[in-house]
Design a protein around this motif. Structure first.
Motif, PDB file in Angstrom:
ATOM      1  N   VAL A 221       0.845  -1.194   0.000  1.00 27.50           N
ATOM      2  CA  VAL A 221       0.000   0.000   0.000  1.00 27.50           C
ATOM      3  C   VAL A 221       0.876   1.238   0.000  1.00 27.50           C
ATOM      4  N   SER A 222       0.581   2.176  -0.907  1.00 22.58           N
ATOM      5  CA  SER A 222       1.312   3.445  -0.931  1.00 22.58           C
ATOM      6  C   SER A 222       0.962   4.258   0.303  1.00 22.58           C
ATOM      7  N   LYS A 223       1.981   4.880   0.873  1.00 17.02           N
ATOM      8  CA  LYS A 223       1.792   5.718   2.059  1.00 17.02           C
ATOM      9  C   LYS A 223       2.287   7.126   1.774  1.00 17.02           C
ATOM     10  N   ASN A 224       1.737   8.060   2.507  1.00 15.91           N
ATOM     11  CA  ASN A 224       2.183   9.456   2.447  1.00 15.91           C
ATOM     12  C   ASN A 224       2.124  10.000   1.013  1.00 15.91           C
ATOM     13  N   VAL A 225       1.091   9.612   0.300  1.00 16.17           N
ATOM     14  CA  VAL A 225       0.971  10.076  -1.077  1.00 16.17           C
ATOM     15  C   VAL A 225       0.502  11.524  -1.123  1.00 16.17           C
ATOM     16  N   ALA A 226      -0.455  11.861  -0.273  1.00 11.85           N
ATOM     17  CA  ALA A 226      -0.967  13.224  -0.263  1.00 11.85           C
ATOM     18  C   ALA A 226       0.098  14.174   0.255  1.00 11.85           C
ATOM     19  N   VAL A 227       0.361  15.197  -0.525  1.00  7.38           N
ATOM     20  CA  VAL A 227       1.359  16.192  -0.137  1.00  7.38           C
ATOM     21  C   VAL A 227       0.642  17.339   0.562  1.00  7.38           C
ATOM     22  N   THR A 228       0.948  17.523   1.821  1.00  8.26           N
ATOM     23  CA  THR A 228       0.316  18.587   2.606  1.00  8.26           C
ATOM     24  C   THR A 228       1.245  19.790   2.651  1.00  8.26           C
ATOM     25  N   PRO A 229       0.764  20.948   2.248  1.00  8.59           N
ATOM     26  CA  PRO A 229       1.630  22.131   2.297  1.00  8.59           C
ATOM     27  C   PRO A 229       2.126  22.386   3.714  1.00  8.59           C
ATOM     28  N   GLU A 230       3.344  22.796   3.804  1.00  5.69           N
ATOM     29  CA  GLU A 230       3.904  23.123   5.111  1.00  5.69           C
ATOM     30  C   GLU A 230       3.125  24.280   5.710  1.00  5.69           C
ATOM     31  N   PRO A 231       2.673  24.147   6.954  1.00  2.57           N
ATOM     32  CA  PRO A 231       1.835  25.205   7.529  1.00  2.57           C
ATOM     33  C   PRO A 231       2.596  26.518   7.675  1.00  2.57           C
ATOM     34  N   ASP A 232       1.841  27.604   7.571  1.00  2.52           N
ATOM     35  CA  ASP A 232       2.384  28.951   7.772  1.00  2.52           C
ATOM     36  C   ASP A 232       3.532  29.266   6.818  1.00  2.52           C
TER      37      ASP A 232
END
Length: 360
Positions: A221-232
């Motif tokens: 299973v692929s993990k951490n596929v969604a790239v979340t913008p670094e906050p602030d």
């Protein structure tokens, strides 16, 4: 009387013919004038239509996020002792184990390999798929070789980490010790991880009958596929207009970290419009110099050369409101004019080049 009448009649007819001729000519002229007017109006109309203009502006963003597991798996069955294991070959297969497609080694892909180039095993760009089944067949313990090991190496050709789980190994076997790699296994992008399942025979005077069934079922299973913008984290867009003189500089820092440095002169000439962007963290201070801080030479305008180029910096927030300005001609940060500026959102810097002279 008769003769006079005839003459008069002839003259009258000629006059009628003459009048008709004049009427025809006038009609021709009138028609010609009307046609000329029509052509003029048509030409005028065509001119107006040709001046009409419409436009279409299209703005779009298209992206794709890979969700597949791009794994190459290579497997091998080994046999030997605790200190020495060797790969099994078909010569080691038990008599009577004659099934088709059986092998003690394996290579499989969860994708279609490219088959050429510096890495023939790299994906060809098509989608992911299930790996082919590995049919091992039968394995025998020997008194001199009481250790059997299944080894599978996983190489991740995808951009996302892949979590590998394996089920089907027996939990306990009479007279056999079982040691397996801790699960699940995480294989990061571009890396390899190895799974082993080792069976060690501990009692030699009792046969294992029926044979041990080892059916390893692997799921990836692929993990951490969604790239979340670094906050602030915010974007600073900059726009430089005008023409800069020799050896004039634009230097922008965020908390003493250089974000932009442009020097006009030598091999670089700043002409026209230059645009770009960089990121900055919330709360960082935007600092603008007319030179690198290590070379900073603070001087009042009166001591500048007689003729010089400079920059006016205008900082705008997301609402296009001017929030800070500075003038690089004095070669220093002009805090009194709004800089340094503490960032708390996306901003745009407009840098305008100007030429000045103390003689003006």
């Amino acid at each position: 009387m008769t003769i006079c009448y005839k003459i008069t009649k002839i003259k009258t007819r000629n006059l009628q013919i003459l009048i008709k001729g004049i009427k025809v000519k006038k009609k021709t002229k009138i028609v010609a004038i009307m046609l000329s007017l029509c052509m003029s109006v048509s030409m005028l109309t065509i001119g107006v239509l040709a001046a009409s203009q419409v436009s279409l502006n299209v703005s779009s963003s298209v992206s794709f996020q890979s969700t597949g597991a791009y794994i190459m798996a290579t497997g091998q069955v080994k046999r030997g002792t605790e200190t020495s294991l060797a790969n099994l070959t078909e010569e080691d297969r038990p008599a009577g184990d004659t099934g088709t497609g059986l092998s003690y080694s394996y290579t499989g892909y969860s994708y279609t390999p490219i088959g050429s180039g510096s890495d023939v095993n790299a994906p060809d760009g098509s989608g992911s798929k299930d790996l082919a089944t590995w049919n091992i067949g039968s394995i025998e313990f020997l008194e001199s070789e009481s250790v059997v090991q299944y080894e599978i190496t996983f190489k991740n050709y995808g951009e996302a980490d892949v979590e590998i789980s394996i089920t089907g190994m027996p939990e306990s076997i009479p007279n056999v010790e079982i040691v397996g790699t801790s699960l699940p296994i995480t294989v990061t992008s571009g890396q390899t991880e190895v799974y082993t399942l080792t069976l060690t025979l501990t009692k030699f005077n009792v046969s294992i009958d029926p044979a041990i069934q080892v059916n390893l079922n692997t799921s990836m299973v692929s993990k951490n596929v969604a790239v979340t913008p670094e906050p602030d984290t915010y974007t600073v867009n900059y726009e430089i207009t005008g023409s800069a003189g020799t050896y004039s500089c634009i230097c922008i820092y965020a908390d003493n970290e250089e974000k932009l440095y442009i020097e006009s002169g030598g091999s670089y000439s700043l002409e026209g419009l230059v645009t770009g962007s960089f990121t900055i963290k919330k709360g960082q201070q935007l600092q603008i110099y007319g030179s690198k801080p290590s070379n900073l030479n603070i001087m009042p305008r009166a001591f500048l050369p007689a003729e010089y180029y400079g920059y006016i910096y205008e900082v705008y927030n997301d609402d296009q409101v001017l929030v800070a300005t500075a003038d690089s001609a004095v070669m220093q940060i002009l805090s009194s004019e709004g800089l340094p500026y503490t960032v708390n959102g996306n901003i745009k810097i407009i840098i305008k080049t100007y030429y000045d002279s103390i003689f003006n």
